[in-house]
Motif scaffolding. Structure first.
Motif, mmCIF file in Angstrom:
data_model
loop_
_atom_site.group_PDB
_atom_site.id
_atom_site.type_symbol
_atom_site.label_atom_id
_atom_site.label_comp_id
_atom_site.label_asym_id
_atom_site.label_seq_id
_atom_site.Cartn_x
_atom_site.Cartn_y
_atom_site.Cartn_z
ATOM 1 N N VAL A 133 9.567 5.957 26.794
ATOM 2 C CA VAL A 133 8.242 5.846 26.578
ATOM 3 C C VAL A 133 8.365 5.857 24.950
ATOM 4 C CG1 VAL A 133 6.185 7.314 26.078
ATOM 5 C CG2 VAL A 133 7.294 7.193 28.325
ATOM 6 N N LEU A 134 8.906 6.624 24.188
ATOM 7 C CA LEU A 134 8.770 6.546 22.490
ATOM 8 C C LEU A 134 9.161 5.278 22.274
ATOM 9 C CD1 LEU A 134 10.022 10.116 21.712
ATOM 10 C CD2 LEU A 134 7.758 9.303 21.392
ATOM 11 N N ALA A 135 10.109 4.673 22.948
ATOM 12 C CA ALA A 135 10.593 3.221 22.389
ATOM 13 C C ALA A 135 9.599 2.103 22.540
ATOM 14 C CB ALA A 135 11.878 2.882 23.400
ATOM 15 N N GLU A 136 8.554 2.486 23.255
ATOM 16 C CA GLU A 136 7.454 1.417 23.382
ATOM 17 C C GLU A 136 6.716 1.437 22.108
ATOM 18 O OE1 GLU A 136 5.570 2.550 27.102
ATOM 19 O OE2 GLU A 136 7.478 2.057 28.165
ATOM 20 N N HIS A 137 6.494 2.456 21.186
ATOM 21 C CA HIS A 137 5.745 2.690 20.085
ATOM 22 C C HIS A 137 6.093 1.486 18.932
ATOM 23 C CE1 HIS A 137 3.559 4.162 16.528
ATOM 24 N NE2 HIS A 137 3.130 4.907 17.448
ATOM 25 N N ASP A 138 5.096 0.942 18.740
ATOM 26 C CA ASP A 138 5.499 -0.455 17.611
ATOM 27 C C ASP A 138 6.442 -0.007 16.520
ATOM 28 O OD1 ASP A 138 4.114 -1.993 19.277
ATOM 29 O OD2 ASP A 138 2.181 -1.988 18.297
ATOM 30 N N ALA A 139 6.303 1.269 15.946
ATOM 31 C CA ALA A 139 6.971 1.620 14.881
ATOM 32 C C ALA A 139 8.367 1.948 15.198
ATOM 33 C CB ALA A 139 6.189 2.827 14.213
ATOM 34 N N VAL A 140 8.874 2.333 16.402
ATOM 35 C CA VAL A 140 9.976 3.070 16.477
ATOM 36 C C VAL A 140 11.123 1.798 17.072
ATOM 37 C CG1 VAL A 140 11.388 4.355 18.313
ATOM 38 C CG2 VAL A 140 9.029 5.189 17.393
ATOM 39 N N VAL A 141 12.282 2.029 16.221
ATOM 40 C CA VAL A 141 13.247 1.054 16.388
ATOM 41 C C VAL A 141 14.411 1.647 16.999
ATOM 42 C CG1 VAL A 141 12.665 -0.616 14.671
ATOM 43 C CG2 VAL A 141 14.140 1.350 14.168
ATOM 44 N N ASP A 142 14.687 2.945 17.097
ATOM 45 C CA ASP A 142 15.766 3.624 17.666
ATOM 46 C C ASP A 142 15.209 5.112 17.978
ATOM 47 O OD1 ASP A 142 19.342 3.739 17.016
ATOM 48 O OD2 ASP A 142 18.278 3.953 18.803
ATOM 49 N N VAL A 143 15.788 5.710 19.010
ATOM 50 C CA VAL A 143 15.267 7.158 19.409
ATOM 51 C C VAL A 143 16.231 7.725 20.182
ATOM 52 C CG1 VAL A 143 14.237 6.129 21.480
ATOM 53 C CG2 VAL A 143 13.432 8.283 20.376
ATOM 54 N N ALA A 144 16.593 8.900 20.215
ATOM 55 C CA ALA A 144 17.402 9.981 20.860
ATOM 56 C C ALA A 144 16.703 11.197 21.035
ATOM 57 C CB ALA A 144 18.522 10.018 20.094
ATOM 58 N N VAL A 145 16.563 11.544 22.158
ATOM 59 C CA VAL A 145 15.875 12.921 22.606
ATOM 60 C C VAL A 145 16.938 13.947 23.054
ATOM 61 C CG1 VAL A 145 14.273 13.881 24.270
ATOM 62 C CG2 VAL A 145 13.469 11.721 23.426
ATOM 63 N N ILE A 146 16.765 15.088 22.566
ATOM 64 C CA ILE A 146 17.440 16.375 22.756
ATOM 65 C C ILE A 146 16.694 17.334 23.142
ATOM 66 C CG2 ILE A 146 19.282 15.177 21.324
ATOM 67 C CD1 ILE A 146 18.391 17.581 19.128
ATOM 68 N N GLY A 147 17.437 18.622 23.786
ATOM 69 C CA GLY A 147 16.875 19.800 23.849
ATOM 70 C C GLY A 147 17.273 20.597 22.673
ATOM 71 N N VAL A 148 16.400 21.404 22.059
ATOM 72 C CA VAL A 148 16.718 22.510 21.032
ATOM 73 C C VAL A 148 16.121 23.737 21.417
ATOM 74 C CG1 VAL A 148 16.608 20.873 19.152
ATOM 75 C CG2 VAL A 148 14.526 22.102 19.801
ATOM 76 N N PRO A 149 16.877 25.145 21.209
ATOM 77 C CA PRO A 149 16.578 26.336 21.662
ATOM 78 C C PRO A 149 15.363 26.808 21.214
ATOM 79 C CG PRO A 149 17.988 26.405 19.789
ATOM 80 C CD PRO A 149 17.990 24.828 19.957
ATOM 81 N N ASP A 150 14.674 27.432 22.297
ATOM 82 C CA ASP A 150 13.274 28.227 22.159
ATOM 83 C C ASP A 150 13.391 29.403 22.761
ATOM 84 O OD1 ASP A 150 10.289 27.302 21.585
ATOM 85 O OD2 ASP A 150 10.359 28.205 23.523
ATOM 86 N N ASP A 151 12.734 30.465 22.287
ATOM 87 C CA ASP A 151 12.762 31.936 22.551
ATOM 88 C C ASP A 151 11.902 31.993 23.680
ATOM 89 O OD1 ASP A 151 14.602 32.544 20.849
ATOM 90 O OD2 ASP A 151 13.318 33.430 19.358
ATOM 91 N N LYS A 152 10.960 31.172 24.062
ATOM 92 C CA LYS A 152 10.226 31.558 25.268
ATOM 93 C C LYS A 152 10.534 30.438 26.264
ATOM 94 C CE LYS A 152 5.757 32.369 24.832
ATOM 95 N NZ LYS A 152 4.371 32.191 24.705
#
Length: 519
Positions: free
Chosen positions: A431-450
């Protein structure tokens, strides 16, 4: 509690309690409730209504709404005809909904009134659905009218326990969800194998609050039905609904850890109310150790059961039992417990496919009668996930210690688990890669206490765009829980010589010094 023979079909126990204690309470929902005889009659009428509408063995019907007993009724009724109920995540965006419903091949859709406008917008795209029935929490709806006018029918003679009963959609490696086919015998094996952890006594009531599109809801609800105790179903997982269920007598439940955090944050009165729970099962996302220790102290008389599992095995495949939560081996709180009954585990080197020694890391493989029939309409994906001799390759990295305790420590699959919801990174990246301004993307999980972990996007852009803009762009196209909670804009993504993004390097500053299995 249950000393009856093991059921062969999913609706066996429902029919049994309708015969043996017809006037006892079976299901409580908002301001409505039904006895076992009444609930069984509703299922039989629904089966008749489905049959009248051309639903038969091998067909699929679908349900889209927040929690509602009609979803469980639809599963029972469809199964009694040899058909399957594809239970759809109501949090999906419109373009995700039409993909999932079409992929399931559902002929009939039962949809909650508040979601009907979304379905109306995409109705012309639903190529298989020939009838849409509206259901509402109050019961003054097309669904109830359909039941009232239907002739009850019993289970068909051609129905087989190996018929698919439920299809649940789980994110897949292509970035599109995969339908997990769970048979009647799969679901029954899950009930039987895990019954000693989720046993009910006379006078108990089961609180069903996990979403029914999740195995934590649709598999858990079966335990109370198996033992013939009333279920108190909430429409949502919120403080008021949970408190109301407890005040109605519900004293055993299964929820995600984030709910515990909210209760503890709510203050002394909430903590005191939740002390009425005899059993608190939790899973679907990691429990932060500080939160678990706080919960154990707050509710000294409650039995805590942690479960680790996957949709593909109907839910639970290992359990950390109550005695393990309060013994003298605190390191076990970091584990996922031991294997459930009638199941096998292997830890395999993902490169050599050789089994590794005790306490060494590898991919966790399981073999069990709970294992799905396969991925709906995806034989290649099924063959990749299940070996010829019946082992399920989880994609999770872990180890098993000398006492049989399973430690889940990382994932081969690039899955993020946030508040019990599985999020596949590639789906968000697409989905993010479809944005006109985005040329490269990586999605990760980061820790969250909740939530255990939350979604973070790391993007390379070619024109001016803000973090807020990118998050808003994702929210228009994805379910809210899948959207990034933060976005880093960088000059380039780290890659290995072959060009693969080094997500380990992106995760490192966020996870360093933390035990991934416990956050």
């Amino acid at each position: 509690m249950s000393e009856l023979p093991e059921p062969r079909f999913l609706d066996d126990r429902l029919a049994h309690w309708a015969r043996t204690k017809p006037d006892a309470e079976a299901m409580d929902y908002l301001d409505r409730n039904w006895t076992w005889a009444q609930w069984n009659d509703r299922v039989r009428r629904l089966a008749g209504a489905l049959k009248e509408r051309g639903v038969g063995r091998g067909d699929v019907v679908s349900f889209l709404d927040m929690n509602h007993p009609a979803c469980v009724e639809l599963t029972f009724a469809a199964a009694s005809l040899g058909a399957a109920n594809a239970i759809i995540n109501f949090r999906l965006a419109a373009d995700e909904l039409d993909y999932v419903i079409n992929d399931s091949g559902a002929k009939l859709l039962v949809v909650g009134a508040e979601f009907k406008p979304v379905i109306d917008k995409i109705a012309d795209k639903l190529s298989h659905v020939d009838q849409i029935i509206t259901v509402s929490p109050e019961g003054d709806d097309e669904y109830e009218a359909m039941l009232d006018s239907a002739t009850p029918v019993e289970r068909g003679d051609d129905v087989d326990p190996e018929d698919v009963a439920i299809i649940m959609y789980s994110s897949g490696t292509t970035g599109r969800p995969k339908g997990v086919e769970l048979t009647q015998s799969n679901l029954i094996a899950h009930i039987v194998n895990n019954h000693d952890g989720f046993t009910f006594d006379e006078g108990d009531k089961s609180m069903v609050s996990m979403p029914l599109f999740h195995v934590g809801g649709s598999s858990y609800v079966q335990f109370g039905i198996h033992d013939g105790v009333p279920s108190v179903m909430t429409r949502e997982v919120d403080g008021g609904a949970l408190a109301g269920a407890i005040l109605k007598g519900a004293n055993r439940t299964f929820l995600v850890p984030a709910v515990l955090a909210k209760v503890l944050e709510a203050g002394e009165d909430a903590v005191k109310l939740f002390a009425a729970l005899k059993t608190f099962g939790y899973g679907a996302s990691p429990m932060p150790l500080p939160l678990l220790r706080q919960a154990l102290e707050a509710w000294p008389d409650t039995d805590f059961i942690q479960v680790y599992g996957l949709t593909e095995v109907c839910g639970v495949i290992s359990r950390l039992m109550p005695e393990d939560h309060r013994n003298e081996r605190p390191e076990r709180l970091q584990s996922a417990g031991r294997l459930t009954n009638n199941a096998e585990v292997r830890v395999v080197d993902p490169d050599t496919l050789e089994e590794v020694p005790t306490n060494q890391q590898g991919e966790l493989w399981f073999r069990t009668k709970q294992l799905m029939k396969g991925y709906h309409n995806k034989p290649e994906a099924t063959a990749e996930a299940i070996t010829e001799d019946g082992w399920f390759r989880t994609g999770d990295i872990g180890r098993v210690d000398e006492d049989g305790y399973i430690f889940v420590e990382d994932r081969l699959k690039d899955m993020i688990i946030s508040g019990g919801e599985n999020i596949y990174s590639i789906e968000v990246e697409r989905v993010l890669a479809e944005h006109d301004a985005v040329v490269d993307v990586a999605v990760i999980g980061v820790p969250d206490d909740k939530w255990g972990e939350v979604v973070k996007a790391v993007v390379v852009t070619e024109s001016e765009v803000s973090e807020k803009d990118l998050i808003a762009f994702a929210r228009e196209r994805l379910a809210g829980y899948k959207c990034p909670k933060s976005v880093d804009i960088v000059d380039e993504l780290p890659r290995n010589p072959t060009g693969k993004v080094l997500k380990k390097e992106l995760r490192k500053p966020h996870w360093e010094g933390r035990d991934r299995a416990t956050v």
